[in-house]
Design a protein around this motif. Sequence first.
Motif, PDB file in Angstrom:
ATOM      1  N   THR A  23       0.831  -1.207   0.000  1.00 32.95           N
ATOM      2  CA  THR A  23       0.000   0.000   0.000  1.00 32.95           C
ATOM      3  C   THR A  23       0.859   1.249   0.000  1.00 32.95           C
ATOM      4  O   THR A  23       0.762   2.085  -0.896  1.00 32.95           O
ATOM      5  N   GLY A 178      -5.982   0.035   1.805  1.00 28.15           N
ATOM      6  CA  GLY A 178      -5.129  -1.142   1.735  1.00 28.15           C
ATOM      7  C   GLY A 178      -5.148  -1.775   0.360  1.00 28.15           C
ATOM      8  O   GLY A 178      -5.827  -1.300  -0.552  1.00 28.15           O
ATOM      9  N   ASP A 179      -4.397  -2.870   0.222  1.00 31.98           N
ATOM     10  CA  ASP A 179      -4.229  -3.483  -1.101  1.00 31.98           C
ATOM     11  C   ASP A 179      -4.704  -4.926  -1.169  1.00 31.98           C
ATOM     12  O   ASP A 179      -4.554  -5.564  -2.218  1.00 31.98           O
ATOM     13  N   SER A 196      -9.386   0.446  -1.870  1.00 35.64           N
ATOM     14  CA  SER A 196      -8.399  -0.555  -2.262  1.00 35.64           C
ATOM     15  C   SER A 196      -7.500   0.011  -3.348  1.00 35.64           C
ATOM     16  O   SER A 196      -7.985   0.540  -4.355  1.00 35.64           O
TER      17      SER A 196
END
Length: 231
Positions: A23, A178-179, A196
């Motif tokens: 991220t 976040g990822d 995301s």
Amino acid sequence: MTVKTPFWEGQPPRTFIFDLDGTLLDTLGDLAASVNYALQSCDMPQHSIDDVRRFVGNGVRLLMERAVPGGTANPRFDEAFATFRQHYMEHSLDTTRPYDGIPEMLMTLRRHGCRTAVVSNKFYAATQELCRHFFADSIEVAIGEHEAEGIRKKPAPDTVNEALRQLGVGREQAVYVGDSDVDVATAAASEMPCISVLWGFRDREFLLAHGATRFVSHPRELLTILADGDV
């Protein structure tokens, strides 16, 4: 039609809770190098960087459980895990770098009075070291894995709750970035909207399949979306 006011114009500052690996930082090369160093030292087969990409996201112990043949049932698992930890602490800065646009995005948030924190499943010492090295002026609080103190790792909301406690803010004006699927679940458990990112360790199709609904392809898009209040 409702006109949305940018969040930093006349509204209370927002709080941004970020994942770290995938991220803010591209840590994959150093993680893979330490995984393979540990495996090689224990006479175990090594993994490709794409394998390691799939293994990350749930903390370093589970990363090594996935990397070691047989996981924790392997009689040399503890040795491999300890070797990984030692090697990674010594080499976590070899190739790790912020993704393009991340430092500028974080500094823009801070200039506009926004609060920032990192929550990671990476072990606590490494999380702290990386944030001090790369984001000393832009990340206020960095929380890594420390379940020994009763704070469960993500996707439990505990690390998010601890970050909010240390920042001294509530979750009403907070957003999670976040990822991974773990991050989507963490945001839901923390009762926060989730954004995301698509430059990290998981692709759009994977994230969609795990409940992601809002995406950005570059950090500057994150600023644009949040400035419009569209989360």
